[in-house]
Design a protein around this motif. Structure first.
Motif, PDB file in Angstrom:
ATOM      1  N   VAL A 160       1.082  -1.222  -0.002  1.00  0.00           N
ATOM      2  CA  VAL A 160       0.202  -0.108  -0.004  1.00  0.00           C
ATOM      3  C   VAL A 160       0.938   1.362   0.014  1.00  0.00           C
ATOM      4  N   ILE A 161       1.378   1.316   0.730  1.00  0.00           N
ATOM      5  CA  ILE A 161       2.798   2.602   0.932  1.00  0.00           C
ATOM      6  C   ILE A 161       3.565   2.857   0.036  1.00  0.00           C
ATOM      7  N   ALA A 162       3.880   1.761  -1.083  1.00  0.00           N
ATOM      8  CA  ALA A 162       4.322   1.636  -2.513  1.00  0.00           C
ATOM      9  C   ALA A 162       2.993   2.322  -3.747  1.00  0.00           C
ATOM     10  N   LEU A 163       2.244   1.701  -3.660  1.00  0.00           N
ATOM     11  CA  LEU A 163       1.498   2.592  -4.459  1.00  0.00           C
ATOM     12  C   LEU A 163       1.281   4.126  -4.413  1.00  0.00           C
ATOM     13  N   LEU A 164       1.204   3.944  -2.830  1.00  0.00           N
ATOM     14  CA  LEU A 164       0.555   5.758  -2.223  1.00  0.00           C
ATOM     15  C   LEU A 164       2.201   6.494  -3.042  1.00  0.00           C
ATOM     16  N   ALA A 165       3.477   5.682  -2.877  1.00  0.00           N
ATOM     17  CA  ALA A 165       4.241   6.786  -3.058  1.00  0.00           C
ATOM     18  C   ALA A 165       4.477   6.795  -4.989  1.00  0.00           C
ATOM     19  N   ARG A 166       3.982   6.439  -5.459  1.00  0.00           N
ATOM     20  CA  ARG A 166       4.171   6.810  -6.936  1.00  0.00           C
ATOM     21  C   ARG A 166       5.379   7.198  -7.412  1.00  0.00           C
ATOM     22  N   ARG A 167       6.584   6.565  -7.039  1.00  0.00           N
ATOM     23  CA  ARG A 167       7.539   6.435  -6.910  1.00  0.00           C
ATOM     24  C   ARG A 167       7.536   4.852  -7.604  1.00  0.00           C
ATOM     25  N   ALA A 168       6.933   3.746  -7.069  1.00  0.00           N
ATOM     26  CA  ALA A 168       7.659   2.322  -7.459  1.00  0.00           C
ATOM     27  C   ALA A 168       7.018   2.097  -8.337  1.00  0.00           C
ATOM     28  N   GLN A 169       7.560   0.659  -8.771  1.00  0.00           N
ATOM     29  CA  GLN A 169       6.710  -0.488  -9.773  1.00  0.00           C
ATOM     30  C   GLN A 169       5.177  -0.471  -9.982  1.00  0.00           C
ATOM     31  N   PRO A 170       4.216   0.211  -9.902  1.00  0.00           N
ATOM     32  CA  PRO A 170       2.624  -0.570  -9.334  1.00  0.00           C
ATOM     33  C   PRO A 170       2.642  -2.033  -9.938  1.00  0.00           C
ATOM     34  N   GLU A 171       3.136  -2.098 -11.114  1.00  0.00           N
ATOM     35  CA  GLU A 171       2.874  -3.768 -11.338  1.00  0.00           C
ATOM     36  C   GLU A 171       3.114  -4.048 -10.049  1.00  0.00           C
ATOM     37  N   LEU A 172       4.650  -4.500  -9.977  1.00  0.00           N
ATOM     38  CA  LEU A 172       5.202  -5.028  -8.691  1.00  0.00           C
ATOM     39  C   LEU A 172       3.896  -4.965  -7.262  1.00  0.00           C
ATOM     40  N   ALA A 173       3.556  -3.441  -7.237  1.00  0.00           N
ATOM     41  CA  ALA A 173       3.280  -2.906  -5.560  1.00  0.00           C
ATOM     42  C   ALA A 173       1.498  -3.730  -5.436  1.00  0.00           C
ATOM     43  N   TRP A 174       1.089  -4.009  -6.913  1.00  0.00           N
ATOM     44  CA  TRP A 174       0.099  -4.949  -7.193  1.00  0.00           C
ATOM     45  C   TRP A 174      -0.423  -5.813  -7.078  1.00  0.00           C
ATOM     46  N   TRP A 175       1.328  -6.522  -7.281  1.00  0.00           N
ATOM     47  CA  TRP A 175       1.307  -8.279  -6.956  1.00  0.00           C
ATOM     48  C   TRP A 175       0.965  -8.562  -5.766  1.00  0.00           C
ATOM     49  N   GLY A 176       2.388  -7.626  -4.917  1.00  0.00           N
ATOM     50  CA  GLY A 176       2.612  -7.888  -3.225  1.00  0.00           C
ATOM     51  C   GLY A 176       1.471  -7.765  -2.617  1.00  0.00           C
ATOM     52  N   LEU A 177       0.634  -6.983  -2.996  1.00  0.00           N
ATOM     53  CA  LEU A 177      -1.085  -6.503  -2.186  1.00  0.00           C
ATOM     54  C   LEU A 177      -1.743  -8.217  -2.280  1.00  0.00           C
ATOM     55  N   GLY A 178      -1.510  -8.410  -3.951  1.00  0.00           N
ATOM     56  CA  GLY A 178      -2.610  -9.738  -4.171  1.00  0.00           C
ATOM     57  C   GLY A 178      -2.151 -11.059  -3.185  1.00  0.00           C
ATOM     58  N   LEU A 179      -1.006 -11.418  -3.144  1.00  0.00           N
ATOM     59  CA  LEU A 179       0.284 -12.140  -2.573  1.00  0.00           C
ATOM     60  C   LEU A 179      -0.355 -11.835  -1.310  1.00  0.00           C
TER      61      LEU A 179
END
Length: 125
Positions: A81-100
């Protein structure tokens, strides 16, 4: 007083002996060769999403063996969630992390439900 032709031999000598480029600063000092430092212009892509995905993968693996992995799953979801809110990170990886991470929470909840059911059966006996 600041003749640019007097500075050229200094620039040539500085560039021959030094790896760093020199720039001429004209002013009251007459003309000085000052080495400049190369600043990297590479934009950070952020590693938080990578960490979120890695922790989520570990959390999902641990959640197959027991509900004690719930704190690790909470950490994975928080990082995602922090990675998605930061907007610097790669969103695909953050979404996969959230789903897993959510999948790992579901596995932990299955273990908790199984434990509660087993405890209820023991209480009846």
């Amino acid at each position: 007083m600041t003749d640019p032709t007097a500075v050229h031999p200094v620039e040539e000598r500085a560039s021959a002996n030094s790896v760093r480029p020199a720039r001429v600063v004209a002013g009251d000092s007459g003309g000085v060769s000052v080495p400049t430092r190369a600043v990297p212009t590479r934009r950070s892509r952020g590693r938080l999403a990578t960490w979120a995905l890695g922790v989520a993968m570990i959390a999902l693996s641990l959640s197959w063996f027991g509900a004690w992995a719930l704190p690790v799953t909470a950490l994975a979801i928080l990082l995602a969630v922090i990675a998605l809110l930061a907007r610097r990170a790669q969103p695909e990886l953050a979404w996969w992390g959230l789903g897993l991470g959510i999948g790992a929470v579901a596995c932990c909840l299955c273990w908790i439900a199984w434990g509660a059911q087993a405890a209820a059966e023991l209480a009846v006996r």
